[in-house]
Scaffold this motif. Structure first.
Motif, short mmCIF file in Angstrom:
data_model
loop_
_atom_site.label_atom_id
_atom_site.label_comp_id
_atom_site.label_asym_id
_atom_site.label_seq_id
_atom_site.Cartn_x
_atom_site.Cartn_y
_atom_site.Cartn_z
N LEU A 19 40.70 -45.33 -32.91
CA LEU A 19 39.35 -45.19 -33.45
C LEU A 19 39.33 -44.23 -34.63
N ALA A 20 40.07 -43.15 -34.52
CA ALA A 20 40.12 -42.17 -35.62
C ALA A 20 40.72 -42.83 -36.86
N LEU A 21 41.75 -43.65 -36.64
CA LEU A 21 42.39 -44.35 -37.75
C LEU A 21 41.40 -45.30 -38.44
N LEU A 22 40.63 -45.99 -37.61
CA LEU A 22 39.63 -46.92 -38.14
C LEU A 22 38.56 -46.16 -38.92
N ALA A 23 38.16 -45.01 -38.39
CA ALA A 23 37.14 -44.20 -39.07
C ALA A 23 37.67 -43.73 -40.42
N LEU A 24 38.93 -43.32 -40.43
CA LEU A 24 39.55 -42.86 -41.67
C LEU A 24 39.60 -43.98 -42.71
N ALA A 25 40.00 -45.17 -42.25
CA ALA A 25 40.07 -46.31 -43.16
C ALA A 25 38.68 -46.65 -43.71
N SER A 26 37.67 -46.59 -42.83
CA SER A 26 36.30 -46.89 -43.28
C SER A 26 35.85 -45.89 -44.32
N LEU A 27 36.21 -44.63 -44.10
CA LEU A 27 35.84 -43.58 -45.04
C LEU A 27 36.50 -43.83 -46.40
N MET A 29 37.39 -46.56 -47.56
CA MET A 29 36.80 -47.75 -48.14
C MET A 29 35.44 -47.43 -48.78
N ALA A 30 34.65 -46.63 -48.05
CA ALA A 30 33.28 -46.39 -48.50
C ALA A 30 33.18 -45.30 -49.55
N ALA A 31 34.09 -44.31 -49.50
CA ALA A 31 33.95 -43.14 -50.37
C ALA A 31 33.88 -43.49 -51.86
N PRO A 32 34.79 -44.33 -52.39
CA PRO A 32 34.69 -44.64 -53.82
C PRO A 32 33.37 -45.30 -54.19
N LEU A 33 32.84 -46.13 -53.28
CA LEU A 33 31.57 -46.80 -53.57
C LEU A 33 30.43 -45.79 -53.62
N LEU B 117 29.29 -54.61 -39.28
CA LEU B 117 29.01 -53.77 -40.45
C LEU B 117 30.32 -53.41 -41.17
N LEU B 118 31.33 -53.02 -40.38
CA LEU B 118 32.60 -52.62 -40.99
C LEU B 118 33.33 -53.81 -41.61
N ARG B 119 33.22 -54.99 -40.96
CA ARG B 119 33.82 -56.18 -41.58
C ARG B 119 33.19 -56.41 -42.95
N GLY B 120 31.87 -56.27 -43.02
CA GLY B 120 31.18 -56.41 -44.30
C GLY B 120 31.66 -55.39 -45.31
N LEU B 121 31.83 -54.14 -44.85
CA LEU B 121 32.29 -53.08 -45.76
C LEU B 121 33.69 -53.38 -46.30
N PHE B 122 34.60 -53.76 -45.39
CA PHE B 122 35.98 -53.98 -45.84
C PHE B 122 36.12 -55.21 -46.72
N PHE B 123 35.20 -56.16 -46.58
CA PHE B 123 35.30 -57.33 -47.45
C PHE B 123 34.54 -57.15 -48.75
N SER B 124 33.58 -56.21 -48.77
CA SER B 124 32.68 -56.12 -49.93
C SER B 124 33.43 -55.88 -51.24
N SER B 125 34.49 -55.07 -51.20
CA SER B 125 35.19 -54.79 -52.46
C SER B 125 35.85 -56.04 -53.04
N SER B 126 36.17 -57.01 -52.18
CA SER B 126 36.86 -58.21 -52.66
C SER B 126 36.02 -59.04 -53.60
N VAL B 127 34.68 -58.93 -53.51
CA VAL B 127 33.86 -59.76 -54.40
C VAL B 127 33.62 -59.07 -55.74
N LEU B 128 34.06 -57.82 -55.87
CA LEU B 128 33.88 -57.14 -57.16
C LEU B 128 34.94 -57.62 -58.14
N SER B 129 34.59 -57.55 -59.43
CA SER B 129 35.59 -57.96 -60.42
C SER B 129 36.55 -56.81 -60.68
N VAL B 130 37.69 -57.14 -61.24
CA VAL B 130 38.73 -56.13 -61.47
C VAL B 130 38.22 -55.02 -62.38
#
Lengths: 281, 305
Positions: A19-27, A29-33, B117-130
């Motif tokens: 779970l911690a690993l997943l949380a880290l990956a999510s972070l 992923m989300a941080a740059p956005l 929600l997380l599936r959506g998050l992890f896929f969202s970057s894929s639709v962005l352009s380079v």
């Protein structure tokens, strides 16, 4: 709401390390956005002093209203929309017609032609792009919509997809129509086309996304800034990174430019998932 | 149309006429696409190969020189750097994309709303352009006020100039690429996990199999085919690295992050040495084909054994 353990161990206890690993990956992923969003909401003056100010108020919508006020972004947006819609409609029309032909009608050379198409799937863009650029130069097609649209129509993926789809469609309905003396085009138009809407949606959304995000071809074909698509336009404005318009403005442009495609993604998510599932199995 | 012929069977002449009209309309249905396919894909493919045997420039000057472009490529240190950079980049991206994609799919393959929600998050970057992805990541990576630089200074470390360091530029681009592309492998694996028959797990549970045991002997074997698809797709995609390097580093510093496609772009569209660029693109095409086919046949061979 809690996350359940991975499927392989459904019913087993939680694994905190995973779970911690997943949380880290999510972070990650989300941080740059989030970072981009925060920067876009700061005044250029604040960011010039320190980008750390992005973590605290005051926030402003000034950068966005600057974009709305005067910006080339709208021109690029329009170009991307025209090109992406035209390629999508073109691919749907060509692929459906050819898919029906390959799936249902017998004509000499059908098997060989279909194998040639399969081979076409393996041709990567860069092995044709130079010759194609030469050809479009000779035909004066650069810096035109036709020049941006035509290459997108050549990919065989759509024909392949539609052929598979039509082959899997039962023949009974067409047979009844044939007995009633309907022409082949009428059968295609009235019976098979409506049946193929789910496949059309998947093919359409993938074609739209990949055309919208295409970078290399518009980069070399649309060299005139009036003909830039959104991808090329955004690239050109970051070449003089953060110097002319300011960082906040640039990041607001990134958010603004990703909004249309994210909206398309949210609306058509279902078809994207369906398309990926079909590709996987 | 089978039924049509069956009903027309009594008269052979009519059958012949029917199949002739079927052939004609068949050709009419496929012709529009085939013309586009031939003109915009097949013709440029062969004319590209033909070009690669010429010394050709912007002004239309063209001279047949046989395989000299290829010979020159193998002596060109910049091209050889680009080849090794490309292979290094593929190595830096394809295994992580496959493994992280699989890990995410295993973790998020359930009906909870958090997972959706997380599936959506992890896929969202894929639709962005380079170009948007690189804009975002440059602001994460730059030493002067970037996100990572801010984090490093807040724990008392000095910022790192990832993109202008010869050893870090390509790994930084690889990291950006993984962030950008992780959605597709995850979705492909998720789709495959949905296909694994539920009763296999039920049976294993009755046998008191642990979750690692179930993962190793049920889940992984059932999604082997998808793993192959993911690796081949990602190999083909990552061999074609272009936009990220072109925008983030221009291939620098000192060609340390110059991939083959950027080499082709620079030679072909900035120096206008078109025949030479065409030759480089044919080599890349060959490398992609070999990599994808090796992978494919290796996996096929393992499966049949």
């Amino acid at each position: 709401m809690t996350l359940r353990a991975p499927s392989a161990g459904a019913g087993a206890g939680r694994n905190w390390a995973l779970l911690a690993l997943l949380a880290l990956a999510s972070l990650a992923m989300a941080a740059p956005l989030l970072w981009t969003l925060l920067l876009s909401l700061k005044s250029n003056g604040d960011l010039l002093r320190s980008t750390r100010s992005a973590f605290s108020p005051p926030y402003t919508l000034q950068n966005y209203s600057d974009i709305l006020g005067h910006s080339a972004v709208f021109g690029w947006l329009l170009n991307s929309t025209i090109v992406s819609l035209a390629v999508t409609l073109g691919v749907l029309a060509l692929s459906s017609l050819a898919g029906y032909g390959f799936a249902r009608l017998r004509f000499p050379g059908r098997a060989v032609l279909f194998i040639v198409l399969l081979f076409g799937l393996a041709i990567p863009e860069q092995s044709v792009i130079i010759a194609r650029h030469q050809m479009f130069s000779a035909l004066n097609l650069h810096n035109t919509y036709r020049g941006l649209i035509l290459p997108g129509l050549a990919a065989p993926f759509g024909v392949f997809l539609m052929t598979q789809y039509f082959r899997a469609t039962p023949r009974e309905l067409e047979e009844a129509a044939t007995l009633d003396g309907a022409s082949r085009f009428k059968i295609f138009w009235r019976i098979l086309l409506p049946l193929s809407l789910p496949a059309q949606a998947t093919l359409g959304i993938f074609t739209f996304l990949s055309t919208w995000n295409d970078y290399w071809w518009p980069l070399i074909s649309a060299t005139d800034s009036d003909m830039y698509t959104l991808t090329v336009g955004v690239a050109s404005s970051q070449m003089n990174f953060a110097q002319t318009n300011g960082l906040g403005y640039l990041m607001a442009q990134a958010v603004f430019a990703s909004a249309p495609i994210l909206i398309v993604y949210v609306i058509f998510q279902r078809y994207i998932v369906a398309g990926v599932s079909r590709a996987a199995t | 149309m089978d039924s049509c012929e069956q009903t027309a069977a009594p008269s052979t002449r009519r059958t012949w006429a029917a199949s002739k009209s079927e052939a004609r309309s068949g050709l009419l249905f496929v012709a529009p696409y085939l013309i586009v396919f031939a003109v915009l894909l097949i013709y440029p493919l062969f004319s590209g190969i033909w070009l690669s045997l010429h010394k050709a420039d912007l002004f239309g000057g063209s001279q047949f020189i046989g395989a000299q472009n290829y010979a020159r490529l193998f002596r060109d240190p910049v091209f050889l750097t680009a080849v090794s950079n490309t292979l290094y980049f593929v190595l830096l991206t394809v295994p992580p994309l496959t493994l992280i994609g699989l890990g995410l799919a295993l973790a998020l393959n359930n009906r909870s709303r958090w997972s959706a929600l997380l599936r959506g998050l992890f896929f969202s970057s894929s639709v962005l352009s380079v170009t948007i992805v690189t804009l975002i990541w440059r602001m994460v990576l730059i030493p002067d006020g970037g996100l990572i630089a801010n984090l490093l200074t807040s724990i008392g470390r000095s910022p790192v100039a990832f993109l202008s360091d010869a050893h870090l530029a390509l790994p930084a681009i690889a990291f950006t690429t993984i962030w950008w592309c992780i959605g597709l492998p995850m979705m492909l694996f998720l789709a495959a996990l949905q296909q694994v028959p539920r009763d296999l797990y039920e049976a294993a549970r009755l046998d008191n199999a642990g979750r690692w045991r179930m993962l190793a002997s049920i889940t992984l074997p059932s999604i082997r085919h998808t793993a192959l698809v993911v690796v081949v797709i990602e190999l083909i995609l990552q061999f074609q690295l272009f936009g990220q390097a072109q925008i983030m580093t221009l291939g620098g510093p000192n060609n340390a992050s110059l991939p083959m496609v950027l080499f082709i772009y620079q030679v072909g569209f900035q120096r206008w040495d078109i025949g030479y660029a065409a030759a480089a693109s044919e080599i890349l095409f060959g490398m992609i084909l070999i990599a994808a086919m090796t992978q494919y046949f290796a996996a096929r061979g393992r499966e049949s054994r």
